[in-house]
Design a protein around this motif. Structure first.
Motif, short mmCIF file in Angstrom:
data_model
loop_
_atom_site.label_atom_id
_atom_site.label_comp_id
_atom_site.label_asym_id
_atom_site.label_seq_id
_atom_site.Cartn_x
_atom_site.Cartn_y
_atom_site.Cartn_z
N LEU A 185 2.02 6.58 16.45
CA LEU A 185 1.59 7.49 17.13
C LEU A 185 0.44 8.55 16.63
CD1 LEU A 185 2.44 9.16 19.92
CD2 LEU A 185 4.09 10.36 18.60
N PRO A 186 0.54 9.04 15.22
CA PRO A 186 -0.43 9.71 14.65
C PRO A 186 -1.70 9.05 14.71
CG PRO A 186 1.56 9.69 13.29
CD PRO A 186 1.96 8.61 14.35
N ILE A 187 -2.06 7.86 14.50
CA ILE A 187 -3.07 7.12 14.45
C ILE A 187 -3.66 6.94 15.93
CG2 ILE A 187 -4.21 4.93 14.10
CD1 ILE A 187 -2.13 4.25 11.87
N PRO A 241 4.25 16.64 4.91
CA PRO A 241 5.12 15.60 5.68
C PRO A 241 6.30 15.04 4.77
CG PRO A 241 2.84 15.18 6.10
CD PRO A 241 2.97 16.40 4.90
N GLY A 242 5.96 14.68 3.41
CA GLY A 242 6.97 14.08 2.60
C GLY A 242 8.24 14.87 2.45
N ALA A 243 8.01 16.10 2.20
CA ALA A 243 9.06 17.25 1.83
C ALA A 243 9.87 17.49 3.35
CB ALA A 243 8.78 18.25 1.10
N ALA A 244 9.07 17.42 4.25
CA ALA A 244 9.56 17.56 5.49
C ALA A 244 10.50 16.82 6.16
CB ALA A 244 8.55 18.16 6.58
N GLN A 245 10.19 15.59 5.91
CA GLN A 245 11.08 14.49 6.41
C GLN A 245 12.49 14.52 5.77
OE1 GLN A 245 11.93 11.39 5.35
NE2 GLN A 245 10.48 10.93 3.57
N ARG A 246 12.41 14.54 4.29
CA ARG A 246 13.64 14.79 3.70
C ARG A 246 14.41 15.93 3.97
NH1 ARG A 246 9.68 12.91 -0.22
NH2 ARG A 246 9.32 15.24 -0.98
N ARG A 247 13.89 17.23 4.40
CA ARG A 247 14.62 18.14 4.60
C ARG A 247 15.39 18.02 6.22
NH1 ARG A 247 11.62 23.65 3.87
NH2 ARG A 247 13.69 24.61 4.11
N VAL A 254 0.99 -1.31 -0.09
CA VAL A 254 -0.04 0.17 0.22
C VAL A 254 0.98 1.20 -0.05
CG1 VAL A 254 -1.71 1.33 1.28
CG2 VAL A 254 -1.74 -1.14 1.30
N ASN A 255 1.79 1.23 1.00
CA ASN A 255 2.40 2.57 1.19
C ASN A 255 3.70 2.85 0.21
OD1 ASN A 255 1.03 3.58 3.33
ND2 ASN A 255 2.51 2.56 4.82
N ARG A 256 4.37 1.62 -0.23
CA ARG A 256 5.71 1.62 -0.95
C ARG A 256 5.77 0.40 -1.89
NH1 ARG A 256 5.83 5.61 1.66
NH2 ARG A 256 7.66 6.37 2.86
N PRO A 257 4.74 0.64 -2.95
CA PRO A 257 4.54 -0.74 -4.14
C PRO A 257 5.72 -0.90 -4.90
CG PRO A 257 3.23 1.30 -4.58
CD PRO A 257 3.64 1.37 -3.04
N GLU A 294 2.96 10.63 7.15
CA GLU A 294 2.70 10.44 5.77
C GLU A 294 2.39 8.95 5.47
OE1 GLU A 294 5.92 10.59 1.89
OE2 GLU A 294 6.63 10.28 3.87
N ASP A 295 2.59 7.99 6.39
CA ASP A 295 2.12 6.55 5.80
C ASP A 295 1.07 6.27 6.76
OD1 ASP A 295 4.29 6.53 4.39
OD2 ASP A 295 5.57 5.40 5.90
N VAL A 296 0.15 7.18 7.30
CA VAL A 296 -1.20 7.06 8.11
C VAL A 296 -1.88 5.80 7.24
CG1 VAL A 296 -3.11 7.74 8.71
CG2 VAL A 296 -1.06 8.83 9.69
N ALA A 297 -2.16 6.17 5.60
CA ALA A 297 -3.28 5.25 5.44
C ALA A 297 -2.72 3.64 5.22
CB ALA A 297 -3.39 5.94 3.90
N GLY A 298 -1.82 3.65 4.95
CA GLY A 298 -1.36 2.24 4.89
C GLY A 298 -1.22 1.34 6.33
N ASP A 299 -0.63 2.25 7.22
CA ASP A 299 -0.66 1.69 8.51
C ASP A 299 -1.76 1.37 9.10
OD1 ASP A 299 2.29 2.01 8.38
OD2 ASP A 299 2.23 4.19 9.36
#
Length: 282
Positions: A196-198, A255-261, A73-76, A183-188
């Motif tokens: 923690l976010p869930i 979230p995606g851009a932030a974690q890379r920065r 789901v998250n990283r096909p 960023e991965d809430v949907a798949g998790d």
């Protein structure tokens, strides 16, 4: 499935840039703690770097093995979900890398071997027990990342010589992991994990990440305040801290851009510590 495709999939499992970066961090820890990585210390530092690269690659591979359903789901695009390597092949490859890491670690001082064994147990426990627990998995990943610096210090006989760098890297990694969980809430959620976010909500989780990162940034001033490092360190650690803090705030929007920065900010902080060690205090 062709042999060439399986080999490429196996190498990709290790996240080679990630594994090599971890090895560089171990070498950095040895330098920051001991002031040198050449001469009499060269062999043990090399062994520590090799052990770190192999263990990190093994950890990434075994993590993909246990996460193969979530990654659909998250990283096909990862090797197992897209069929580049079979799940059992990934597990066997990870065990081979772990064995190589253990052999390399046997050349190190007792403190380094003890830390390596502890981290190995913690890594296996993380994939099986801690990953889906709210906040606990984030802290474990933070410790494992930061401990690469302690490992380098232990290789040259000074396990706590890079203690501040360990603390900064560990806390920044915890924040980055929280952002990645958002960023991965949907798949998790689909997999039934209780990250923690869930558990407490995405915004609350991100605020926790911001608060602990602020604490780490404040601690990063220590080497300059104590007179351990001079102006070269200060000139680099300030923009590194600013980038990480700005990225943590950006996580509320992207979230995606932030974690890379945040990762870029962490690498800049590592450079600051190297400069601090290299340039004598005026």
């Amino acid at each position: 499935m062709s042999m060439r495709r399986r080999v490429r999939g196996a190498i990709e499992l290790t996240r080679p840039l990630n594994a090599i970066s971890a090895g560089v961090l171990t070498g950095t820890g040895a330098y920051v703690a001991g002031g040198a990585v050449l001469g009499a210390d060269a062999d043990v530092v090399l062994a520590a770097v090799v052990a770190t690269v192999l263990a990190t690659g093994a950890g990434n591979a075994v993590n993909d093995y246990f996460d193969r359903e979530i990654d659909r789901v998250n990283r096909p695009d990862r090797p197992i979900p897209r069929g580049a390597i079979a799940a059992r092949g990934a597990l066997a490859f990870s065990l081979l890398l772990f064995a190589g890491a253990i052999v390399a670690a046997l050349a190190l001082p007792p403190a380094a071997i003890g830390l390596a064994v502890f981290n190995l147990v913690l890594l296996v426990a993380y994939t099986e027990l801690f990953k889906g627990l709210p906040g606990v998995g984030n802290v474990v990943v933070g410790f494992l990342t930061g401990s690469t610096f302690l490992f380098g210090g232990a290789a040259v006989g000074r396990p706590l010589g890079a203690g501040v760098l360990f603390a900064l890297a560990a806390v920044a990694t915890v924040t980055r992991e929280i952002v990645k969980d958002v960023e991965d809430v949907a798949g998790d959620r689909e997999e039934g994990l209780n990250t923690l976010p869930i558990a407490i909500g995405e915004r609350r989780a991100l605020w926790i990440g911001v608060v602990i990162l602020v604490a780490a940034v404040l601690a990063s001033a220590g080497p300059y305040v104590w007179g351990t490092f001079g102006s070269a360190y200060l000139l680099l650690i300030v923009p590194a801290d600013a980038l990480m803090l700005a990225s943590a705030v950006q996580a509320f929007r992207d979230p995606g851009a932030a974690q890379r920065r945040i990762k870029v900010g962490m690498l800049l902080a590592v450079v600051a510590f190297i400069a601090g060690r290299a340039v004598p205090v005026g």
